[in-house]
Design a protein around this motif. Structure first.
Motif, short mmCIF file in Angstrom:
data_model
loop_
_atom_site.label_atom_id
_atom_site.label_comp_id
_atom_site.label_asym_id
_atom_site.label_seq_id
_atom_site.Cartn_x
_atom_site.Cartn_y
_atom_site.Cartn_z
N VAL A 80 12.18 -11.45 46.83
CA VAL A 80 12.05 -10.81 48.35
C VAL A 80 13.31 -9.82 48.39
CG1 VAL A 80 11.56 -10.14 50.27
CG2 VAL A 80 10.59 -12.13 49.41
N ASN A 81 13.09 -7.76 48.09
CA ASN A 81 13.78 -7.06 48.57
C ASN A 81 14.02 -6.58 49.55
OD1 ASN A 81 15.71 -5.07 47.95
ND2 ASN A 81 13.95 -3.69 46.77
N THR A 82 15.21 -7.69 49.88
CA THR A 82 15.50 -7.36 52.01
C THR A 82 16.77 -6.36 52.25
OG1 THR A 82 17.31 -9.10 51.38
CG2 THR A 82 15.42 -9.65 52.09
N GLY A 83 16.98 -5.95 50.79
CA GLY A 83 17.81 -4.82 50.52
C GLY A 83 17.17 -3.05 51.57
N ALA A 84 17.93 -2.35 50.84
CA ALA A 84 17.63 -0.37 51.61
C ALA A 84 17.05 -0.10 50.09
CB ALA A 84 18.46 0.16 51.88
N ASN A 85 17.46 -0.62 49.03
CA ASN A 85 17.40 0.12 47.89
C ASN A 85 16.57 -0.34 46.19
OD1 ASN A 85 19.20 3.12 47.85
ND2 ASN A 85 19.87 1.16 48.63
N SER A 86 15.98 0.08 45.92
CA SER A 86 14.73 -0.34 44.82
C SER A 86 15.59 -1.21 44.01
CB SER A 86 13.60 0.38 43.67
OG SER A 86 14.65 1.53 43.33
N ALA A 87 15.40 -2.63 43.61
CA ALA A 87 16.14 -3.52 42.38
C ALA A 87 15.46 -3.66 41.14
CB ALA A 87 16.80 -4.30 43.31
N TYR A 88 16.07 -3.88 40.41
CA TYR A 88 15.65 -4.93 39.26
C TYR A 88 15.95 -6.16 39.49
CZ TYR A 88 14.63 -0.48 36.43
OH TYR A 88 14.55 0.60 35.74
N VAL A 89 14.82 -7.72 39.06
CA VAL A 89 15.15 -8.52 39.24
C VAL A 89 15.40 -9.93 38.13
CG1 VAL A 89 14.49 -10.84 40.76
CG2 VAL A 89 13.99 -7.94 41.37
N ARG A 90 15.70 -10.50 38.16
CA ARG A 90 16.19 -11.88 37.51
C ARG A 90 16.10 -13.15 37.34
NH1 ARG A 90 20.93 -11.60 33.26
NH2 ARG A 90 22.45 -11.55 34.84
N VAL A 91 15.83 -13.58 37.48
CA VAL A 91 15.75 -15.71 37.56
C VAL A 91 16.25 -16.25 36.26
CG1 VAL A 91 14.53 -17.01 39.10
CG2 VAL A 91 14.02 -15.00 39.54
N SER A 92 16.66 -17.65 37.07
CA SER A 92 16.80 -18.52 35.47
C SER A 92 16.51 -19.56 36.79
CB SER A 92 18.60 -18.54 35.72
OG SER A 92 19.57 -18.81 36.26
N GLY A 126 17.12 -16.82 28.14
CA GLY A 126 17.72 -17.79 29.09
C GLY A 126 17.09 -17.66 30.42
N TRP A 127 16.82 -15.98 30.90
CA TRP A 127 16.29 -15.75 32.09
C TRP A 127 14.63 -15.19 32.32
CZ3 TRP A 127 19.91 -14.78 36.04
CH2 TRP A 127 21.33 -15.84 36.26
N TYR A 128 14.86 -14.95 33.21
CA TYR A 128 12.87 -14.16 33.40
C TYR A 128 13.10 -13.05 33.89
CZ TYR A 128 11.65 -18.86 31.25
OH TYR A 128 11.15 -19.44 30.97
N TYR A 129 12.78 -12.07 33.20
CA TYR A 129 13.14 -10.75 34.29
C TYR A 129 11.92 -9.82 34.46
CZ TYR A 129 17.48 -10.44 31.48
OH TYR A 129 18.66 -10.37 31.54
N TYR A 130 11.57 -9.42 35.62
CA TYR A 130 10.41 -8.87 36.15
C TYR A 130 10.30 -7.63 35.78
CZ TYR A 130 7.31 -8.22 40.07
OH TYR A 130 5.90 -7.68 40.26
N MET A 131 8.90 -7.29 35.57
CA MET A 131 9.19 -6.48 34.59
C MET A 131 8.25 -4.91 35.39
SD MET A 131 10.28 -7.07 32.49
CE MET A 131 10.14 -5.43 31.18
N LEU A 165 16.26 -26.07 39.41
CA LEU A 165 17.14 -25.06 40.21
C LEU A 165 16.49 -22.92 40.03
CD1 LEU A 165 20.34 -26.98 39.50
CD2 LEU A 165 18.76 -27.35 41.91
N LEU A 166 16.78 -22.66 40.77
CA LEU A 166 16.28 -21.43 40.20
C LEU A 166 17.38 -20.27 41.18
CD1 LEU A 166 13.01 -20.65 41.66
CD2 LEU A 166 13.60 -21.69 39.93
N ASN A 167 17.95 -19.35 40.15
CA ASN A 167 19.19 -18.65 40.37
C ASN A 167 19.27 -17.54 40.17
OD1 ASN A 167 21.80 -17.25 40.66
ND2 ASN A 167 22.64 -17.91 39.30
N VAL A 184 21.38 -2.26 33.55
CA VAL A 184 23.30 -2.70 33.37
C VAL A 184 23.36 -3.23 34.61
CG1 VAL A 184 23.53 -1.15 31.18
CG2 VAL A 184 23.31 -0.37 33.54
N GLY A 185 24.86 -3.88 34.63
CA GLY A 185 25.28 -4.14 35.87
C GLY A 185 24.37 -5.57 36.68
N TRP A 186 24.32 -6.08 35.79
CA TRP A 186 23.95 -7.74 35.92
C TRP A 186 24.75 -8.00 36.64
CZ3 TRP A 186 18.90 -8.16 37.38
CH2 TRP A 186 18.45 -7.67 36.63
N PRO A 187 25.61 -9.41 37.68
CA PRO A 187 26.40 -10.01 37.80
C PRO A 187 25.83 -11.05 36.78
CG PRO A 187 24.15 -9.96 39.63
CD PRO A 187 23.82 -8.92 38.30
N GLU A 188 27.48 -11.51 36.62
CA GLU A 188 27.65 -12.85 35.86
C GLU A 188 27.24 -14.08 35.82
OE1 GLU A 188 28.30 -12.31 32.32
OE2 GLU A 188 28.22 -9.99 32.51
#
Length: 188
Positions: A80-92, A126-131, A165-167, A184-188
Motif C-alpha cells: 500500500v502506498n501510504t505516502g503523498a507521491n506516486s511510486a514504483y514498487v518491488r518485492v523480494s 531476484g525482485w518482483y517489480y510491480y508493473m 519472508l517478504l521485503n 533508478v534509486g532503488w534502496p540497496e
C-alpha cells in the motif's frame, strides 16, 4: 562664457531629472522567496487471507500450524502506498524451512510453491517489480494468493517451520523512467 556654461549645466540637469523620472515611472523591483520541499515515499506491506470478517473485510494473515504436504495456505501480500507521491514498487521473496529439533538433512525450499501473479508483477534479479505506478492511497494487486506445500515433503519435514519472508522497496515514479524496471534509486 560663464552664462553659457551655467545655461548648458542647467539644461543638462533638467534633462537628467526628466530622464530619471521617466525611468522610475517605467521600472519596478520586488523580491521573491522560493522554497522547494522534497516529497516523501512511504509504503506498507500487508498480508491478508481469502477469509473475510463480519463486515466483509479481508482477514489479516496469521501464522498457521498443522499444514500437511499437498495443502495450500491462503496468503495474499500487497503493498500500500501510504505516502503523498506516486511510486514504483518491488518485492523480494525469501523462502526458508527450519527443521524440527534433532532432525537433520538437506532442506529443499523448492517444495514451497507460490502462485506468482505474472499479469501485474515481473521478476528480475531476484525482485518482483510491480508493473504499474502505485498512486497515493492505492494498493498493488496481490503478488501471490497462496502458498502450496508439495506432496513430496517427506517425514524429515514433520514439525518443521516454513517461512515466506517478504521485503518491499519503493522509489519515486515522477521523472524516473516509464516503468519500475527502468527506474533508478532503488534502496540497496
Amino acid at each position: 562664457m560663464k552664462r553659457k556654461i551655467l545655461l548648458v549645466s542647467a539644461l543638462a540637469l533638467c534633462l537628467a531629472l526628466v530622464t530619471a523620472g521617466t525611468i522610475a515611472f517605467y521600472t519596478a523591483e520586488d523580491d521573491a522567496q522560493n522554497r522547494i520541499t522534497a516529497g516523501n515515499l512511504s509504503i506498507e506491506l500487508i498480508e491478508l487471507t481469502d477469509a473475510v470478517d463480519e463486515e466483509g473485510e479481508p482477514v489479516p494473515f496469521e501464522d498457521v500450524s498443522g499444514v500437511m504436504p499437498g495443502a495450500s495456505v491462503s496468503k495474499i501480500p500487497k503493498v500500500v502506498n501510504t505516502g503523498a507521491n506516486s511510486a514504483y514498487v518491488r518485492v523480494s521473496i525469501e523462502l526458508g524451512i527450519t527443521l524440527a529439533e534433532g532432525v537433520t538433512g538437506e532442506v529443499d525450499t523448492t517444495l514451497i510453491q507460490l502462485d506468482i501473479n505474472e499479469q501485474y508483477w515481473t521478476e528480475r534479479d531476484g525482485w518482483y517489480y510491480y508493473m504499474a505506478v502505485l498512486q497515493p492511497g492505492e494498493a498493488t494487486e496481490p503478488l501471490f494468493t497462496e502458498v502450496t506445500f508439495a506432496w513430496e515433503m517427506g517425514d524429515m519435514y514433520q514439525n518443521s517451520t516454513a517461512e515466506v519472508l517478504l521485503n518491499a522497496h519503493a522509489t519515486q515514479a515522477a521523472n524516473n523512467g516509464s516503468s519500475a524496471l527502468e527506474a533508478v534509486g532503488w534502496p540497496e
